[in-house]
Write an enzyme that holds these catalytic residues in place. Structure first.
Site, short mmCIF file in Angstrom:
data_model
loop_
_atom_site.label_atom_id
_atom_site.label_comp_id
_atom_site.label_asym_id
_atom_site.label_seq_id
_atom_site.Cartn_x
_atom_site.Cartn_y
_atom_site.Cartn_z
CB CYS B 93 -0.97 -0.03 1.18
SG CYS B 93 -2.30 1.19 1.01
CG HIS B 224 -3.38 -3.36 3.54
ND1 HIS B 224 -2.33 -2.79 4.22
CD2 HIS B 224 -4.05 -2.35 2.95
CE1 HIS B 224 -2.36 -1.48 4.05
NE2 HIS B 224 -3.39 -1.18 3.28
CD GLU B 226 -0.79 -5.34 6.22
OE1 GLU B 226 -0.62 -5.88 5.12
OE2 GLU B 226 -1.10 -4.12 6.33
#
Lengths: 793, 275, 212
Positions: B93, B224, B226
């Site tokens: 990002c 994303h 994570e």
């Protein structure tokens, strides 16, 4: 002390009044005379500025404090810290042997600034509320935003939409950049807010009880010298008079107050947040006790006097050491300006260098923002005196308690006269068509369009996101199955008819919402938004609202802890919510409820899951359509019979839903509120993946004599649940044991239609895909693509 | 904050980023040591790291343009050497925006700006957009994706205002395509490339969600991973094959802690490093 | 008649984007000894049709004052200038240029460092987006509310005002371009040429100006 004093003693009222208004003070002549009494002489300009701020309604709760303490229960076995500091704290899970995980929660309004500058006003609202939670030492794990805007189709429609858009942008800009997920919120459009929007904000944080930081100078300062450190943005006059601003009617010329709107900076805040964390961790490692508090209303003077007084100390400040923005600022401005993104720390002298190094060198605050940084601005002293020096002169010197004591009023209240009538139902109306109007209404339709502006994922704790269920759920502790659930509620349409019910029902719905995801409602906060309390009818609305909240908190109680109330641990009062025309907003108590989920893997979305599941209604629809979306949209009246809070029924229903989660039965659960049963069913159906349908036979309600419209659109609080087939007997037994009513609504089929029948008669059929289109676009169509604000003037 | 990154994955904390902690957590879940590297720490410490991740957030509050100010930071000199040595670098990002503004991606002409991550183009709004999307694995050119197979469909959240890969130079796009550098593309739940919003959430050229350098050691991705590293993070009503897995974990808290669709980005590094 | 209209809008409070740009250009990119001042404006350049300049500026002024997509007086200063295409149409010859607002861009120079005896140029650089529908949507937005006035052309963007030390106009333009256009990690900051374009819309020799 002669220099810069304001003459009050011995002057006639008219002269005092004139000089107060010359200085732009809001305090009354009587209050100014009270200041003279307290300090024992004419006050200095700085002193009077401090009192002017500290005695604003916003800071002093001078109109509300007595009512709040009369009605609101603030103690329960889970409460660590009730109202009084920046945020409330409850414990919710054990953390090792002698420690607990705690939830920190704070709730505020930022209504007036958002009406004037929607983007900055709302952003500053988020910025302020997260600071309240951070300063307890906690990590902020989420924000929620209850919003109320004017009627998008009304006279001020364009402006209301533009304000709404700005507010949403502001919340997004600040929260997203700060890295705090949005856990939910609600959004109501109502002509009552045409001239005065409501932007309430809730922040929630996480901390271990042993690591809680108090907003006070620690006891250790009796033995070791303590310094006061100011850290953050350089002080300017950007928020000068902000507390007083929040406590005024919106002036005719909104622009006149521009000085009071602060400039938010989520970037500086983010860097401050990581640096603060480092400072607090280091203090913990070294066993150093510190005091920590954010600067809000009243600025430096407020924060330092309150920290000192709360610890039983005094303070001595030197304004020459305060880092200032470019410009020339008087001692009064420096003392009381509300410049954003600042904190104050009380730390022992030998820890000062460590603290300054972290802020100024490791995190390079002076490079992050011109003029920002950490500076020692004063000393903690044992003598309980509050003294401010500037340019070698003493500009304020009073006993510290005098500043922090505050004032209080007994406001007059007078029962408001309200006459409301029930409409006569028109049997020729089509339920099928009427429901399409309801589901496309901006108050009912999906808020997905709005939620997508917010980061719901950051921090990686999200389990249930805004719009997926009645409450947002996070898994706060990594590796633990404990969950936390949050909801905010407050329906203005009920409070209009009966302000007591408005307060009570807001608690009921908020509690119901967290229960719908399997959480035990564990604490609430309140943000009480009303008009001018100097009007007896408005004060009565406030009084009734608080009474309703108090009764509901005791009535629902803390499930599993017999006899304990649902504690109110924090809150905020926002008066003077009225616009140019002088019309006050409808009474709007907004409740945030936090619930604890034993096992978040049992928390489910509202959407239907499986073919063959049984769908039940827990609770009974009553003839309570007053204030309903149906009456307003279809009959253009609020009606009279608003829901009557029945705390025993609410408690039993909530307990039943939590029991069902505990048994692992729940596949989907949704509470019934605005729009009634049929809206709840449609909402559960439109998000089902794969698509599922349902046929509801109203004959199941056999005993009740309600018309089909009333059954379908009544807003009596209850729940719809999707349960596995084949457990009906167990379900009946559980409901009987908990003394709740149960109605079988049908079972889920793969044919994606929602049908309503009564015996053999078909009353309505909707195609789920069609409902989805209408439901998903109801809000989007308001906001469209245009950005920015268009004023109606 | 560690003072030694030897053998660790360094997650760089530029001022204003906000995904550093969960990124470290995901790397650790994949089985590697990881720590947060404050942007102004001594650059030599970064040189010792096993790999570097630039996490999401708003470095310098996206002022001027997302990523551009961080791209000019001193630490980027060191990261430039690190990446050119073929060591693994991942930008997620805002990290991806930094890599593009630093000219590491697409990286045919090192440090030259050949791409932009421009403001989202969406049919019914402007600005920031957060939602779960699906991305499709393309090719096997990138070391951060060696645990995925070509054609895998990964549900993962996006959350950004400037995520549209774009270039005004047709040759660049041709080269990127020729080199198989577009390794992640936005797609429908069944893997179809639909270029319209919201399947393609930002109007990105070629539906690109992630682009790596020709060598495959540097990856810039907008979604994303994570935030999709544990099953509990996946919405239970997500479309596609992860729905069944996620729903199967309902009422089974231990299953919720199992691997989510995004963890393999970090696990790929383990495979690369440890074998 | 046709008229050209210019709207310049600037924040009243500190523009944090400018602060960051200044720090980046002077400290990270080593333009410290070239750049002497930096400011940023939101700008709209329009061609309007209406009966006369006076009615055009009145209509525009009313609409932009009420729409925060252009200005919000709580946070902005602005300058609106309308210039008739046919200057001679004014009876006294002055009617051609009309002004509204509380900002005077032509006098708004913020020096951030000691000027000394350096030869300074002020360059205004317009940065706008390539292939963006923003211009059209701004024009539509105005036309939706303007009465008797029609905006036929629109160009919107940011104007960066850079005060630079240079030997000549051309030198100034070259230096400004180096600071603005991001070509590589070490070159340029203010725009990315892959989706933005850049034009120096005016260059002024400050010392010449002071002589005037």
């Amino acid at each position: 002390m002669s220099k810069g004093t304001v003459s009050i003693k011995g002057k006639p009222d008219s002269e005092v009044k004139e000089s107060l208004s010359e200085y732009g003070f809001n305090i009354t002549v009587a209050e100014a005379r009270r200041v003279v009494e307290l300090v024992g002489r004419d006050p200095t300009l700085v002193e009077l500025t401090i009192f002017n701020t500290m005695w604003s309604e916003h800071c002093s709760y001078k109109s509300s404090a007595k009512v709040l303490s009369e009605f609101l229960p603030t103690e329960a076995s889970n409460v660590v810290l009730g109202p009084g500091e920046d945020a409330g704290v409850i414990r919710f899970a054990p953390a090792g042997k002698d420690d607990s995980y705690c939830l920190v929660i704070a709730h505020e309004s930022h209504n007036h600034p958002s009406q004037v500058l929607p983007v900055e006003g709302a952003a500053t609202g988020i910025g302020g509320i997260v600071r309240d939670v951070y300063c307890m030492g906690a990590d902020v794990v989420g924000v929620l935003d209850p919003l109320r805007f004017g009627d998008p189709n009304g006279e001020n429609g364009q402006e209301s939409i533009a304000i709404a858009r700005g507010v949403i942008d502001g919340i997004a800009q600040y929260g997203n950049a700060l890295g705090v997920p949005n856990l939910g919120g609600d959004l109501i459009f109502d002509g009552g807010y045409d001239e005065n929007c409501l932007v309430n904000v809730v922040a929630v944080g996480l901390i271990k009880e042993s690591r809680l930081i108090r907003s006070r100078v620690p006891d250790e300062a009796k033995r070791t010298p303590y310094k006061l450190i100011l850290v953050g943005k350089p002080t300017d006059d950007s928020g000068f008079g902000g507390a007083a601003f929040a406590s005024e009617d919106l002036a005719d010329e909104e622009e006149a107050d521009r000085g009071a709107v602060q400039v938010p900076d989520p970037f500086l805040k983010r860097v401050l947040t990581v640096a603060n964390r480092r400072v607090l961790d280091l203090a913990h490692e070294k066993g150093v006790k510190v005091g920590f508090k954010d600067l809000g209303a009243g600025g430096i003077a407020c924060v330092t006097s309150e920290m000192a007084d709360a610890g039983g100390f005094g303070a001595r400040l030197n304004l020459d050491r305060v880092n200032l923005a470019t410009g020339d600022y008087s001692p009064s401005v420096i003392s009381c300006s509300e410049t954003q993104e600042r904190y104050c720390l009380a730390v022992p002298e030998d820890f000062v260098d460590d603290v300054l190094a972290i802020y100024n060198e490791d995190y390079e605050l002076p490079h992050i923002y011109h003029g920002a940084g950490a500076f020692v601005i004063g000393d903690v002293i044992n003598e309980k005196i509050y003294r401010i020096e500037s340019g070698g002169e003493v500009v304020c010197e009073t006993p510290v308690g005098v500043i922090t004591t505050g004032i209080s009023y007994d406001r007059e209240k007078k029962t408001g006269k309200r006459i409301f009538n029930e409409p006569e139902l028109d049997p020729s109306r089509s339920i099928e068509e009427d429901f399409l109007k309801i589901i496309s209404s901006p108050n009912i339709a999906s808020r997905n369009y709005v939620f997508r502006h917010y980061d719901s994922e950051v921090q990686g704790r999200a389990v249930i996101r805004p719009g997926e269920a009645d409450a947002g759920v996070i898994a706060p502790i990594h590796g633990s199955k404990i969950g936390l659930a949050f909801s905010v509620d407050g329906n203005s349409y009920y409070g209009r008819v009966d302000p007591y019910q408005g307060g009570a029902l807001a608690v009921c719905e908020a509690a119901r919402n967290v229960a719908a995801v399997g959480a035990v409602p564990s604490t609430v906060t309140d943000c009480l938004n009303y008009g001018n309390p100097e009007y007896p009818e408005i004060f009565w609305e406030f009084y009734e609202g608080v009474r309703g909240i108090g009764d509901a908190c005791r009535g629902i109680g803390l499930i599993g802890k017999e006899g304990e109330p649902l504690p109110v641990v924090s809150g905020n009062v926002s008066f003077y919510n009225q616009g140019k025309s002088g019309k006050a907003i409808p009474p709007t108590p907004v409740i945030a409820c936090a619930g604890v989920v034993e096992d978040y893997s049992r928390s489910r979305s509202i959407f239907f899951k499986e073919e063959g599941s049984s769908v039940f209604l827990i609770g009974e629809p009553l003839d309570e359509l007053g204030g309903s979306e149906y009456y307003r949209l279809i009959y253009n009246t609020s009606g009279a019979n608003i829901p009557q809070a029945d705390f025993i029924r609410e408690r039993n229903q909530i307990k039943t839903i939590i029991d069902m989660h505990g048994l692992g039965w729940i596949r989907a659960c949704h509470d019934i509120s605005q729009g009634g049963l049929i809206t709840a069913l449609a909402e559960m159906a439109v998000g089902a993946n794969p698509a599922l349908g349902l046929t509801v036979n109203l004959d199941e309600f056999g005993g009740t004599a309600l018309e089909p419209e009333k059954l379908l659109f009544s807003e009596t609080g209850s729940f719809v649940v999707e349960l596995p087939g084949g457990i009906e007997r167990k379900v009946l037994a559980l409901c009987a044991r908990n003394r709740v009513k149960l109605f079988r609504l049908g079972y889920l089929v793969s044919r994606p239609k929602l049908n309503i029948i009564a015996g053999n008669e078909r009353l309505a059929t909707w195609d789920i895909a069609e409902l989805r289109d209408i439901y998903m676009n109801g809000c989007r169509s308001i906001f469209g693509k245009q950005e920015g604000r268009i004023s109606a003037r | 904050m560690p003072d030694n990154f030897s053998g660790k994955v360094a997650v760089i904390q530029f001022p204003g980023v906000n995904c550093e902690s969960e990124t470290v957590r995901a790397v650790r879940a994949a089985g590697l040591e990881s720590g947060i590297f404050r942007w102004n720490m001594p650059p030599r410490l970064l040189g010792e790291a096993l790999a570097v991740i630039l996490p999401g957030g708003f470095s310098y509050q996206d002022r001027i343009r997302a990523g551009v100010v961080a791209a000019k930071d001193t630490i980027m000199d060191k990261l430039s050497d690190f990446a050119r040595d073929g060591k693994p670098v991942l930008g997620i990002c805002n990290g991806a925006q930094v890599l593009v503004e630093a000219g590491f991606i697409p990286g045919m002409h090192w440090e030259k700006i050949d791409l932009a991550l421009a403001p989202n183009v969406m049919s019914d709004r402007e600005g920031y957009y957060c939602n779960w999307v699906h991305i499709r694995v393309e090719g096997n050119n990138c070391l951060w994706m060696n645990k995925y197979k070509e054609g895998d469909i990964i549900p993962v959240p996006v959350a950004h205002a400037e995520g549209r890969f774009v270039t005004n130079d047709k040759d660049i796009i041709n080269d990127i395509r020729k080199n198989n550098q577009i390794v992640l593309r936005y797609c429908t739940e069944s893997g179809d490339l639909d270029s319209s919003f919201p399947v393609n959430p930002n109007g990105s050229v070629e539906n690109a969600a992630g682009i790596c350098n020709p060598q495959g050691n540097v990856l810039a991705m907008m979604p994303h991973p994570e935030r999709a590293s544990w099953l509990r993070q996946v919405p239970e009503d997500i479309s596609g094959k992860w729905k069944a897995k996620r729903r199967n974990a309902c009422c089974r808290p231990e299953k919720m802690e199992e691997e989510g669709p995004g963890l393999a980005f970090f696990a790929s590094l383990v495979k690369e490093m440890v074998g | 008649m046709k008229a050209r209209a210019k709207l310049w809008v600037k924040l009243k409070v500190t523009d944090l984007v400018v602060e960051t740009a200044w720090l980046t250009l002077t400290e990270k990119l080593e333009f410290g000894d070239i750049l002497y001042g930096l400011a940023k404006y939101s700008c709209w350049f329009m061609t309007c049709e209406g009966s006369d300049s006076e009615s055009i500026i009145n209509a525009l002024d009313r609409v932009i004052s009420l729409d925060s997509a252009f200005t919000n007086q709580n946070k902005h200063k602005y300058s609106l200038i309308v210039e008739g295409e046919n200057r001679s149409s004014g009876e006294d010859g002055k009617e051609g240029v009309l002004r509204r607002g509380d900002l005077q861009p032509e006098k708004d120079f913020l020096f951030r460092v000691e000027v000394g005896s350096a030869e300074l140029y002020v360059c205004d650089c317009l940065v706008s987006e390539l292939e963006s529908d923003k211009d059209k949507s701004y024009a539509d937005r105005l036309n939706g509310r303007l009465d008797g006035v029609f905006v036929s052309e629109m160009r919107a963007g940011l104007v960066w005002r850079m005060i630079v030390r240079a030997d000549s106009k051309d030198d100034a333009a070259e230096k400004v371009q180096k600071m603005a256009v991001t070509r590589s990690r070490r070159e340029g900051l203010l725009l990315n040429p892959h989706y933005q374009e850049f034009e120096i819309i005016s260059t002024l020799n400050l010392s010449e100006r002071s002589r005037v």
